[in-house]
Design a protein around this motif. Structure first.
Motif, PDB file in Angstrom:
ATOM      1  N   TYR A   1      -8.172  -0.396  -7.451  1.00  0.00           N
ATOM      2  CA  TYR A   1      -8.787  -1.695  -7.143  1.00  0.00           C
ATOM      3  C   TYR A   1      -8.031  -2.840  -7.810  1.00  0.00           C
ATOM      4  O   TYR A   1      -7.870  -3.922  -7.230  1.00  0.00           O
ATOM      5  N   GLN A   2      -7.554  -2.623  -9.044  1.00  0.00           N
ATOM      6  CA  GLN A   2      -6.763  -3.664  -9.700  1.00  0.00           C
ATOM      7  C   GLN A   2      -5.438  -3.890  -8.978  1.00  0.00           C
ATOM      8  O   GLN A   2      -4.964  -5.019  -8.869  1.00  0.00           O
TER       9      GLN A   2
ATOM     10  N   GLU B   1     -12.895 -12.284  -2.944  1.00  0.00           N
ATOM     11  CA  GLU B   1     -14.106 -12.241  -3.765  1.00  0.00           C
ATOM     12  C   GLU B   1     -14.759 -10.865  -3.744  1.00  0.00           C
ATOM     13  O   GLU B   1     -15.326 -10.416  -4.757  1.00  0.00           O
ATOM     14  N   VAL B   2     -14.705 -10.186  -2.616  1.00  0.00           N
ATOM     15  CA  VAL B   2     -15.303  -8.846  -2.546  1.00  0.00           C
ATOM     16  C   VAL B   2     -14.570  -7.892  -3.478  1.00  0.00           C
ATOM     17  O   VAL B   2     -15.185  -7.093  -4.209  1.00  0.00           O
ATOM     18  N   LEU B   3     -13.239  -7.949  -3.481  1.00  0.00           N
ATOM     19  CA  LEU B   3     -12.455  -7.112  -4.384  1.00  0.00           C
ATOM     20  C   LEU B   3     -12.759  -7.439  -5.842  1.00  0.00           C
ATOM     21  O   LEU B   3     -12.861  -6.544  -6.684  1.00  0.00           O
ATOM     22  N   GLN B   4     -12.906  -8.723  -6.144  1.00  0.00           N
ATOM     23  CA  GLN B   4     -13.226  -9.124  -7.506  1.00  0.00           C
ATOM     24  C   GLN B   4     -14.567  -8.548  -7.952  1.00  0.00           C
ATOM     25  O   GLN B   4     -14.688  -8.008  -9.058  1.00  0.00           O
ATOM     26  N   ALA B   5     -15.560  -8.616  -7.071  1.00  0.00           N
ATOM     27  CA  ALA B   5     -16.884  -8.092  -7.417  1.00  0.00           C
ATOM     28  C   ALA B   5     -16.853  -6.576  -7.599  1.00  0.00           C
ATOM     29  O   ALA B   5     -17.433  -6.030  -8.548  1.00  0.00           O
ATOM     30  N   ASP B   6     -16.172  -5.866  -6.685  1.00  0.00           N
ATOM     31  CA  ASP B   6     -16.105  -4.401  -6.795  1.00  0.00           C
ATOM     32  C   ASP B   6     -15.360  -3.977  -8.060  1.00  0.00           C
ATOM     33  O   ASP B   6     -15.758  -3.018  -8.736  1.00  0.00           O
TER      34      ASP B   6
ATOM     35  N   ILE C   1     -16.903  -1.703 -11.231  1.00  0.00           N
ATOM     36  CA  ILE C   1     -16.312  -0.466 -11.762  1.00  0.00           C
ATOM     37  C   ILE C   1     -16.087  -0.594 -13.264  1.00  0.00           C
ATOM     38  O   ILE C   1     -16.340   0.351 -14.028  1.00  0.00           O
ATOM     39  N   LYS C   2     -15.629  -1.777 -13.715  1.00  0.00           N
ATOM     40  CA  LYS C   2     -15.461  -1.985 -15.156  1.00  0.00           C
ATOM     41  C   LYS C   2     -16.788  -1.833 -15.888  1.00  0.00           C
ATOM     42  O   LYS C   2     -16.856  -1.229 -16.966  1.00  0.00           O
TER      43      LYS C   2
END
Length: 415
Positions: free
Chosen positions: A383-384, A394-399, A403-404
């Protein structure tokens, strides 16, 4: 928010720090311990103990034991001296946040390295086992071939010796017949000479000559007839292997022949299957569009079949592997999804602007499969990587943040 543990205790020597954290009735399997050279975390929801260590420690030599309602952590100091405090005394939240994030990244890198080492070790073991098996099979084949060669040489030598004996015997018989013919001719010549030079009367000469000729004819009649020459025809039982049947390992040879026949049938069947396709069905692009339509309607199995056939026709199109990985995600075939996503990323090289979106999709699909397998550290890396390609998504940032939180133990669902 987690409940911070304050009723811990600690002692130290010049080389080691001992920390005891009460588990408050939690089971051993529900305790998560993370340690780096400057940070320690013991998480057992809803309780959390974290220590920002006063001095760096050697994480590789540190240990942790959980049991009897307490977690005992032994931290090996890098320098032999007595600490004034267990933790740093600063209340700077930003500094603590920085230490926590740095420790998390270090821990993730350590987990990833261990995972890669494990995979490499398994691969090396499989490769070694395969090499040993191939070596044994080669030695067995060489042994069988050596036996066959020895038997063939032995048979060839025996046949050559028999042919030589037959030739010598025929030559001896021919010489005997020739000598016999010469002796008979000499005897007849000597008899004729005696009668022509003798002084006996004509009647006596004729009688003696007649008797001599009769004896000569009777002697010739008693001689055996010459032997008829010819060739001896040798036939052998038809066999695939040249070794004599009595010397062969029949079950092993038949098993080998059976495997060869099955392999040829499989190859021929695969070729016939491709030949039976229509002209448009041999076009990978047409099959990809067909798979996309199946996926859009929710028929994931049919989509997998279409993508798989297209891959058989052309194994260099990364979109086929990436789209099939999406189908496997829907069907919960998580390991296959990881494998196809990795294959797509291998083909999407070098990384350029034209394939950025495809690389981001492949990373997200592989990361999602890792997370569903609860391999959150590996999933976070994908994901990173996707977030580096598309930093404003924004969706990638939220996901990624979710996970973190799961890894740090602060996600609400884990509490």
């Amino acid at each position: 928010m987690p409940l911070l543990v304050t009723d811990y205790s600690w002692t130290q020597t010049d080389s080691t720090v001992f920390i005891s954290v009460p588990l408050k009735g939690r089971k051993v399997e529900k305790v998560d311990i993370m340690s780096t050279e400057e940070y320690l975390k013991v998480h057992y929801p809803p309780y959390l103990f974290e220590a920002f260590l006063f001095e760096p420690v050697d994480d590789d030599r540190s240990t942790a034991k959980v049991g009897n309602g307490v977690a005992v952590i032994s931290l090996s100091k890098r320098t032999n001296k007595v600490w004034e405090h267990l933790m740093i005394t600063t209340n700077d939240k930003e500094k603590k946040k920085e230490i926590r994030e740095r420790a998390l990244l270090t821990y993730q890198e350590k987990l990833s390295s261990e995972s890669r080492s494990k995979v490499e070790k398994q691969h090396a073991e499989k490769k070694y086992a395969l090499e040993i098996m191939m070596k044994l099979e080669k030695e067995e084949r060489d042994s069988i071939q050596k036996m066959k060669d020895n038997e063939r040489e032995k048979n060839t030598a025996e046949l050559a010796a028999w042919q030589l004996r037959q030739k010598q015997k025929a030559e001896e018989e021919a010489q005997l017949r020739l000598q016999s013919q010469r002796d008979n001719q000499n005897k007849r010549a000597m008899t004729e000479k005696k009668w022509t030079e003798g002084s006996v009367g004509g009647t006596v000469e004729l009688d003696q000559r007649g008797n001599s000729e009769g004896k000569s004819k009777r002697k010739q009649a008693n001689l055996p007839a010459p032997r008829v020459t010819g060739n001896i025809q040798v036939t052998f039982t038809p066999r695939v292997f040249p070794t004599a049947l009595r010397e062969s390992r029949v079950p092993e040879e038949e098993d080998w022949l059976k495997k060869q026949a099955e392999a040829r049938r499989a190859v021929n069947a695969d070729d016939r299957e491709l030949k039976d396709l229509k002209e448009e069905e041999r076009n990978p692009d047409w099959l990809k569009d067909k798979g996309d339509k199946y996926f859009a309607t929710g028929d994931y199995l049919s989509a997998v079949n279409a993508y798989s056939l297209a891959i058989r026709l052309n194994r260099k199109i990364p979109a086929l592997y990436s789209n099939r990985a999406a189908c496997h995600l829907k069907l919960k075939n998580l390991h296959k999804a990881i494998e196809d996503s990795s294959q797509a990323l291998d083909l999407l090289t070098p990384p350029v602007v034209a394939n950025a979106a495809a690389r981001a999709r492949a990373h997200v699909r592989r990361g999602s499969a890792f997370c569903q397998l609860q391999l959150y550290a590996e999933g976070l890396q994908d994901y990173q990587a996707a977030l580096k390609i598309s930093p404003h998504n924004e969706v990638l940032q939220a996901d990624t943040q979710r996970i973190k939180d799961i890894i740090q133990g602060t996600d609400h669902e884990t509490q």
